[in-house]
Design a protein around this motif. Structure first.
Motif, PDB file in Angstrom:
ATOM      1  N   THR A  37       0.846  -1.084   0.135  1.00 23.66           N
ATOM      2  CA  THR A  37       0.085   0.043  -0.265  1.00 23.66           C
ATOM      3  C   THR A  37       0.975   1.341   0.012  1.00 23.66           C
ATOM      4  N   VAL A  38       0.310   2.215  -0.670  1.00 25.83           N
ATOM      5  CA  VAL A  38       0.982   3.643  -0.819  1.00 25.83           C
ATOM      6  C   VAL A  38       2.609   3.596  -1.299  1.00 25.83           C
ATOM      7  N   THR A  39       3.038   2.616  -1.926  1.00 26.70           N
ATOM      8  CA  THR A  39       4.191   2.664  -2.528  1.00 26.70           C
ATOM      9  C   THR A  39       3.984   3.107  -3.878  1.00 26.70           C
ATOM     10  N   ASP A  40       5.182   3.362  -4.689  1.00 24.48           N
ATOM     11  CA  ASP A  40       5.119   3.833  -6.036  1.00 24.48           C
ATOM     12  C   ASP A  40       4.161   2.782  -6.823  1.00 24.48           C
ATOM     13  N   GLU A 170       3.034   9.249   3.306  1.00 28.38           N
ATOM     14  CA  GLU A 170       3.293   8.289   1.900  1.00 28.38           C
ATOM     15  C   GLU A 170       1.840   8.429   0.932  1.00 28.38           C
ATOM     16  N   LEU A 171       0.778   8.563   1.576  1.00 29.87           N
ATOM     17  CA  LEU A 171      -0.521   8.984   0.790  1.00 29.87           C
ATOM     18  C   LEU A 171      -0.175   9.938  -0.068  1.00 29.87           C
ATOM     19  N   ALA A 172      -0.101  11.086   0.410  1.00 27.13           N
ATOM     20  CA  ALA A 172       0.069  12.173   0.050  1.00 27.13           C
ATOM     21  C   ALA A 172       1.340  12.221  -1.197  1.00 27.13           C
ATOM     22  N   ARG A 173       2.386  11.638  -0.745  1.00 22.78           N
ATOM     23  CA  ARG A 173       3.638  11.613  -1.573  1.00 22.78           C
ATOM     24  C   ARG A 173       3.334  11.177  -2.934  1.00 22.78           C
ATOM     25  N   ILE A 174       2.468   9.580  -3.188  1.00 18.33           N
ATOM     26  CA  ILE A 174       2.280   9.081  -4.314  1.00 18.33           C
ATOM     27  C   ILE A 174       0.980   9.897  -4.936  1.00 18.33           C
TER      28      ILE A 174
END
Length: 416
Positions: A37-40, A170-174
């Motif tokens: 989850t929430v990886t690239d 991380e959710l925002a980052r992707i």
């Protein structure tokens, strides 16, 4: 509502190809998937899914937990949507079908509706729930839990992974932290298609599982306290072996589960002994008992028996025992009308079926707390899941999606 005929079928080849196209994103090392989850990789799969949904004429919305809602409009602007979906994230060494089948089976319903020119009174909405697996950020079923109000969004955002990275960051980052308030969307009904993750359907040669219940769960963390001493020089009658206490409780857990058949299960899956040295008798053992049943009274009785009998076993060994419930989930009962529509669809399409209890947790279990919900299951080879060797056949995926298709059309009120 128009009559549903057995000629209403999905494109099984297109569904199969879509599943394996997604599997190219975040491939595992042994043929499965690593799309946590929430990886690239999760972000890339989401973009592909969005493109497919928009090509199918859906409008995409994203809530603040990153859950994706792709909506095909109905003829009644005031009718609540029938939602159908699952999740695209996987375990680190996950298979190609867990979750993905449910999302892409839902998309295939929309594509088939387009092919056949089908209109429905209710909108049909395809859902990709964020972080169902919970492998990188605990707990599992996180976004659906926030949606159902059983997990706070603030707590979810604050969860960290093994590297100390926060889920919200991380959710925002992707790029998939949406603007919609979580839970703002209402629904008429929810369906989820999933592989069984167990061996029953394949072993019995059954095409379809109509899921009547999910299993409730109790995690009991137990601590047995003895006395550390030398394994070579401590006489056997004078030992206070915490490891032996854990061993006897392991057998007790098995007996309790076997005495509560069918469907009840129990095991110790996490265990540590201290100081964990080859030549020291353990002075402490800490382990977690996992009990599950779809019957609440039975589940609670299993826990009560453990709490009554484990201290007596430990007292006989002159070791201490303490226990606390550290996780719990009451068993959900799915909507009887929707479950019947799944049985009826299987009969109409000529597929064998049986009622089944889901041994694993699913997003549908949380949604069920708020809206009428049901699940369709198809077999998987040897019941294997959360493993790169997870496997199903194209025929199984087609059957599951076709039964789902009919159940969704009935709930969404297909028009003639």
């Amino acid at each position: 509502m128009a009559a549903l005929g057995k000629n209403l079928r999905i494109d099984g080849d297109r569904l199969w190809d879509s599943i394996h196209d997604v599997a190219k994103i975040g491939p595992g090392i042994a043929g499965g998937s690593n799309r946590q989850t929430v990886t690239d990789e999760d972000g890339e799969a989401r973009h592909l899914f969005q493109r497919w949904c928009e090509e199918a004429g859906c409008t995409m919305g994203v809530d603040q937990m990153g859950t994706m809602f792709a909506t095909r409009p109905g003829t009644d602007p005031d009718a609540l949507p029938v939602m159908v979906g699952s999740h695209l994230d996987t375990q680190p060494t996950g298979g190609r079908y867990d979750g993905v089948l449910g999302v892409l089976g839902a998309l295939e319903i929309v594509r088939s509706m387009n092919d056949l020119g089908i209109k429905t009174k209710h909108p049909v909405c395809v859902v990709n729930w964020t972080n169902e697996e919970g492998t990188r950020f605990a707990p599992a079923m996180m976004a659906s839990g926030v949606f159902a109000g059983v997990i706070s969004q603030e707590d979810a955002y604050a969860k960290t992974d093994a590297d100390g990275k926060r889920f919200g960051d991380e959710l925002a980052r992707i790029g998939w932290r949406g603007d919609e308030p979580v839970g703002a969307r209402k629904m008429h009904a929810f369906f989820e298609l999933h592989i069984e993750q167990g061996p029953i359907l394949e072993a019995e040669g059954i095409d379809i599982g109509a899921v009547t219940h999910g299993q409730g769960l109790r995690w009991i963390e137990c601590t047995v306290t003895g006395k550390e001493s030398h394994t070579g020089s401590t006489p056997m009658p004078m030992r206070k072996n915490a490891g032996r206490g854990m061993a006897q409780i392991t057998e007790l857990v098995h007996r309790i589960a076997m005495d509560n058949q069918p469907n009840a299960v129990g095991a110790i899956g996490q265990a540590n002994v201290y100081p964990n040295s080859r030549n020291i008798i353990p002075g402490k053992a800490v382990f977690t008992v996992d009990f599950r049943s779809h019957e609440l009274d039975r589940l609670n009785a299993m826990v009560e028996r453990l709490m009554a009998e484990a201290p007596k076993l430990c007292e006989a060994l002159e070791v201490g025992f303490e226990a606390d419930i550290v996780g719990q989930f009451d068993p959900p009962a799915f909507d009887e009308g929707l479950v019947q529509s799944i049985r009826d669809a299987a009969d109409r399409l000529g597929y064998s079926h049986k009622d089944i209890v889901s041994g694993a947790g699913h997003d549908a279990c949380w949604v069920n707390k708020m809206y009428p919900t049901a699940m369709v299951m198809c077999p998987c080879v040897d019941g294997l899941s959360h493993n790169e060797a997870e496997d199903i056949t194209k025929e199984w995926s087609t059957a599951g999606a076709e039964v789902l298709f009919h159940a969704v059309l009935e709930a969404a009120e297909m028009e003639g």
